[in-house]
Design a protein around this motif. Structure first.
Motif, PDB file in Angstrom:
ATOM      1  N   VAL A 188     -11.630  -8.895 -46.365  1.00 39.45           N
ATOM      2  CA  VAL A 188     -12.402  -7.968 -45.543  1.00 39.45           C
ATOM      3  C   VAL A 188     -11.705  -7.843 -44.197  1.00 39.45           C
ATOM      4  N   GLU A 189     -11.412  -6.615 -43.785  1.00 42.77           N
ATOM      5  CA  GLU A 189     -10.564  -6.381 -42.621  1.00 42.77           C
ATOM      6  C   GLU A 189     -11.043  -7.111 -41.372  1.00 42.77           C
ATOM      7  N   ARG A 190     -12.314  -7.066 -41.083  1.00 41.18           N
ATOM      8  CA  ARG A 190     -12.815  -7.650 -39.832  1.00 41.18           C
ATOM      9  C   ARG A 190     -12.882  -9.172 -39.877  1.00 41.18           C
ATOM     10  N   TYR A 191     -12.690  -9.765 -41.044  1.00 39.68           N
ATOM     11  CA  TYR A 191     -12.753 -11.217 -41.163  1.00 39.68           C
ATOM     12  C   TYR A 191     -11.440 -11.817 -41.678  1.00 39.68           C
ATOM     13  N   LYS A 192     -10.360 -11.095 -41.562  1.00 40.92           N
ATOM     14  CA  LYS A 192      -9.104 -11.522 -42.175  1.00 40.92           C
ATOM     15  C   LYS A 192      -8.518 -12.770 -41.534  1.00 40.92           C
ATOM     16  N   TYR A 193      -8.935 -13.110 -40.315  1.00 40.83           N
ATOM     17  CA  TYR A 193      -8.325 -14.238 -39.626  1.00 40.83           C
ATOM     18  C   TYR A 193      -9.192 -15.501 -39.634  1.00 40.83           C
ATOM     19  N   THR A 194     -10.374 -15.443 -40.238  1.00 39.98           N
ATOM     20  CA  THR A 194     -11.263 -16.603 -40.283  1.00 39.98           C
ATOM     21  C   THR A 194     -11.824 -16.759 -41.696  1.00 39.98           C
ATOM     22  N   ASP A 195     -11.730 -17.958 -42.239  1.00 41.92           N
ATOM     23  CA  ASP A 195     -12.187 -18.239 -43.601  1.00 41.92           C
ATOM     24  C   ASP A 195     -13.684 -18.537 -43.573  1.00 41.92           C
ATOM     25  N   MET A 196     -14.495 -17.499 -43.668  1.00 40.35           N
ATOM     26  CA  MET A 196     -15.937 -17.664 -43.558  1.00 40.35           C
ATOM     27  C   MET A 196     -16.550 -18.479 -44.693  1.00 40.35           C
TER      28      MET A 196
ATOM     29  N   ILE B 247     -20.572 -18.879 -34.662  1.00 38.13           N
ATOM     30  CA  ILE B 247     -20.355 -17.507 -35.131  1.00 38.13           C
ATOM     31  C   ILE B 247     -21.350 -16.625 -34.393  1.00 38.13           C
ATOM     32  N   SER B 248     -20.829 -15.782 -33.512  1.00 36.45           N
ATOM     33  CA  SER B 248     -21.685 -14.968 -32.652  1.00 36.45           C
ATOM     34  C   SER B 248     -21.372 -13.497 -32.851  1.00 36.45           C
ATOM     35  N   ASN B 249     -22.411 -12.721 -33.157  1.00 37.28           N
ATOM     36  CA  ASN B 249     -22.295 -11.271 -33.299  1.00 37.28           C
ATOM     37  C   ASN B 249     -23.113 -10.593 -32.216  1.00 37.28           C
ATOM     38  N   VAL B 250     -22.445  -9.830 -31.364  1.00 43.38           N
ATOM     39  CA  VAL B 250     -23.107  -9.142 -30.250  1.00 43.38           C
ATOM     40  C   VAL B 250     -23.097  -7.640 -30.523  1.00 43.38           C
ATOM     41  N   TYR B 251     -24.281  -7.033 -30.438  1.00 43.21           N
ATOM     42  CA  TYR B 251     -24.431  -5.593 -30.655  1.00 43.21           C
ATOM     43  C   TYR B 251     -25.011  -4.980 -29.373  1.00 43.21           C
ATOM     44  N   ILE B 252     -24.328  -3.994 -28.820  1.00 42.77           N
ATOM     45  CA  ILE B 252     -24.753  -3.361 -27.572  1.00 42.77           C
ATOM     46  C   ILE B 252     -24.794  -1.849 -27.759  1.00 42.77           C
ATOM     47  N   GLU B 253     -25.883  -1.244 -27.288  1.00 45.17           N
ATOM     48  CA  GLU B 253     -26.009   0.213 -27.296  1.00 45.17           C
ATOM     49  C   GLU B 253     -26.220   0.684 -25.863  1.00 45.17           C
ATOM     50  N   GLN B 254     -25.356   1.612 -25.413  1.00 42.82           N
ATOM     51  CA  GLN B 254     -25.426   2.127 -24.050  1.00 42.82           C
ATOM     52  C   GLN B 254     -25.851   3.587 -24.019  1.00 42.82           C
ATOM     53  N   GLN B 255     -26.778   3.865 -23.112  1.00 41.45           N
ATOM     54  CA  GLN B 255     -27.230   5.233 -22.904  1.00 41.45           C
ATOM     55  C   GLN B 255     -26.521   5.847 -21.689  1.00 41.45           C
ATOM     56  N   ARG B 256     -26.927   7.042 -21.313  1.00 43.34           N
ATOM     57  CA  ARG B 256     -26.256   7.844 -20.287  1.00 43.34           C
ATOM     58  C   ARG B 256     -26.104   7.080 -18.964  1.00 43.34           C
ATOM     59  N   ASP B 257     -24.868   7.146 -18.408  1.00 49.41           N
ATOM     60  CA  ASP B 257     -24.545   6.595 -17.078  1.00 49.41           C
ATOM     61  C   ASP B 257     -24.843   5.100 -16.955  1.00 49.41           C
ATOM     62  N   SER B 258     -24.868   4.397 -18.055  1.00 53.39           N
ATOM     63  CA  SER B 258     -25.115   2.952 -18.011  1.00 53.39           C
ATOM     64  C   SER B 258     -23.803   2.199 -17.810  1.00 53.39           C
ATOM     65  N   HIS B 259     -23.953   0.928 -17.406  1.00 49.67           N
ATOM     66  CA  HIS B 259     -22.788   0.083 -17.140  1.00 49.67           C
ATOM     67  C   HIS B 259     -22.986  -1.275 -17.819  1.00 49.67           C
ATOM     68  N   VAL B 260     -21.961  -1.723 -18.530  1.00 49.83           N
ATOM     69  CA  VAL B 260     -21.985  -3.041 -19.164  1.00 49.83           C
ATOM     70  C   VAL B 260     -20.723  -3.792 -18.780  1.00 49.83           C
ATOM     71  N   ASN B 261     -20.910  -5.038 -18.373  1.00 50.49           N
ATOM     72  CA  ASN B 261     -19.796  -5.936 -18.092  1.00 50.49           C
ATOM     73  C   ASN B 261     -19.982  -7.156 -18.988  1.00 50.49           C
ATOM     74  N   HIS B 262     -19.158  -7.248 -20.025  1.00 46.93           N
ATOM     75  CA  HIS B 262     -19.300  -8.312 -21.018  1.00 46.93           C
ATOM     76  C   HIS B 262     -18.108  -9.257 -20.931  1.00 46.93           C
ATOM     77  N   ASN B 263     -18.394 -10.558 -20.763  1.00 43.96           N
ATOM     78  CA  ASN B 263     -17.341 -11.562 -20.636  1.00 43.96           C
ATOM     79  C   ASN B 263     -17.609 -12.700 -21.608  1.00 43.96           C
ATOM     80  N   VAL B 264     -16.608 -13.067 -22.398  1.00 44.20           N
ATOM     81  CA  VAL B 264     -16.737 -14.207 -23.305  1.00 44.20           C
ATOM     82  C   VAL B 264     -15.609 -15.192 -22.996  1.00 44.20           C
ATOM     83  N   ILE B 265     -16.000 -16.443 -22.691  1.00 48.47           N
ATOM     84  CA  ILE B 265     -15.053 -17.448 -22.213  1.00 48.47           C
ATOM     85  C   ILE B 265     -15.172 -18.682 -23.085  1.00 48.47           C
TER      86      ILE B 265
END
Length: 447
Positions: A47-55, A243-261
């Motif tokens: 599966v393309e999105r999981y090709k680098y991790t053996d789930m 294993i973390s799956n983040v789903y974000i939906e943005q509406q008009r003129d919105s701002h998102v700053n997402h950082n994963v460390i």
């Protein structure tokens, strides 16, 4: 037995127990999630999105689950390792996968703002939670999301009503605590209404020397003109699978700053699915990874430009030492009619040994003709000329390597808007490169 069968059998045997300790809104989507999980099975490397991790291999061990919601003794402040000097936050705890109600901040949030148990809020206000829960995180599109949806019993709700600005950052400490190997399924729902603003800092820690398997699904709805700053910091240990799956939906003129460390971990697989639904929205997505030993970190992003005049900027950097493995796969999809799109994706990586491995795959898929989109990736080692230059000026080789690695990773840290957090991360990154971050100051549980 395949990896899926134990979870299929578990759900069939414990379905009523799972539902009895949850809420009707969460229960209403379980059976569909179960059917979707049975149909898909865990994604393989094909599966393309999981090709680098053996789930399947990660999910195969037999972990315990706290389906009866038995109370687990813990003093969260003993496990509290994210004290950031000069950063005043509203501090909350999530113990394994349940909101912790016994230690709440004394400071009051602005009127109407909710930070609390997803299960309790779903029980009190099912119509509101039902408008959002499991709408972005489609169980028919991802098996891990389906597994989380069919097993999650509680989680966290963050709600900021229209026009409200939360000046004080909200800090969530996710504590993994158990006397046996444990699987947790954490759920997070974030709703930031029109014109509202909030800063969220999630810190993941493991308080016991046991194997943990943590699945997490975050759904974030960002309304017209709203702003969401989302920081996710992992400092766990080598026995932890996240294993973390983040789903974000943005509406008009919105701002998102997402950082994963990722500073300390065992095996980590983060995915980000961000979708622009209103014109004039923009996002800044940053990732910082420092890994050594046999650690594995896989970041996968998909940003979908459905409408015109939106901007997305991605910067992910990795420093890999010893036998560590890193992976980054990012895709920007520009739909028909999404004109005036601006997108920049950059992935830069350092491998400091010949045994370290980095896989990188930036992608663009564009169906509009008036756009400015670019992507690029690099994988390399420390610059020999720079090392030579620094050693000529009296800096020993180890110190020179640390300084070069810090300079490389600091570009991501410098993008963090919270100045106290930014300064603290500079300090932690320095300690990490010097091998001094095996135990954190003030932590009594893992000494």
């Amino acid at each position: 037995m395949n990896s899926e069968q134990q979870y299929i059998d578990l759900y069939k045997q414990c379905r009523d127990m799972i539902g009895a300790h949850s809420a009707d809104v969460l229960n209403s989507v379980r059976d569909k999630a179960f059917d979707d999980f049975c149909q898909q099975g865990f994604p393989t490397r094909k599966v393309e999105r999981y090709k680098y991790t053996d789930m399947p291999a990660l999910m195969a061990p037999d972990y315990g689950l706290n389906l009866k919601r038995l109370e687990i003794p813990v003093d969260p402040y003993e496990a509290f390792r994210c004290d950031v000097p000069n950063l005043s936050t509203s501090l909350y705890f999530v113990l394994n996968d349940a909101f912790y109600t016994k230690a709440l901040p004394k400071s009051q949030l602005p009127e109407g703002v909710i930070v609390g148990s997803l299960r309790e809020e779903a029980t009190k206000n099912p119509e509101f939670i039902g408008r959002y829960y499991a709408h972005l995180a489609r169980t028919d599109a991802d098996a891990v999301t389906a597994l989380n949806t069919m097993l999650a019993q509680d989680g966290l709700l963050v709600y900021v009503p229209k026009g409200v600005v939360v000046d004080r950052a909200v800090q969530i400490i996710n504590i993994l605590r158990s006397d046996v190997d444990l699987m947790v399924n954490r759920r997070v729902l974030i709703v930031v209404e029109e014109g509202a603003e909030v800063k969220l800092l999630f810190c993941d820690h493991a308080a016991d020397d046991h194997r943990f398997l943590a699945t997490q699904v975050i759904e974030a709805f960002v309304g017209d003109g709203a702003t969401l700053d989302l920081y996710c910091l992992e400092e766990t240990h080598a026995k932890n699978v996240r294993i973390s799956n983040v789903y974000i939906e943005q509406q008009r003129d919105s701002h998102v700053n997402h950082n994963v460390i990722t500073l300390h971990n065992g095996t980590t697989r983060n995915s980000l699915d961000l979708r622009f639904r209103g014109e004039g929205a923009e996002c800044q997505c940053n990732g910082c990874v420092i890994a050594d030993k046999h650690q594995h970190v896989d970041n996968n992003t998909l940003i979908t430009h459905e409408v015109s005049h939106c901007e997305s900027h991605e910067l992910y950097k990795y420093v890999l030492d010893e036998d560590a493995t890193g992976a980054f796969a990012g895709k920007v999809y520009v739909a028909h009619g999404a004109q005036k799109t601006v997108s920049q994706m950059t992935n830069q990586n350092l491998t400091t040994t010949t045994a370290a491995r980095m896989y990188t795959q930036p992608m663009l898929e564009i169906y509009a003709d008036d756009v400015k989109c670019a992507h690029g990736s690099t994988v390399g080692q420390l610059n020999d000329a720079a090392l030579f230059y620094m050693r000529q000026r009296g800096i020993n080789e180890r110190e020179a390597r640390i300084l070069l690695q810090q300079a490389f990773i600091n570009e991501v840290i410098d993008n963090i808007k919270l100045a106290p957090l930014r300064d603290r991360l500079h300090y932690l990154v320095d300690k990490r490169f010097r091998g001094e971050l095996n135990k954190c100051e003030g932590c009594k549980l893992c000494k």
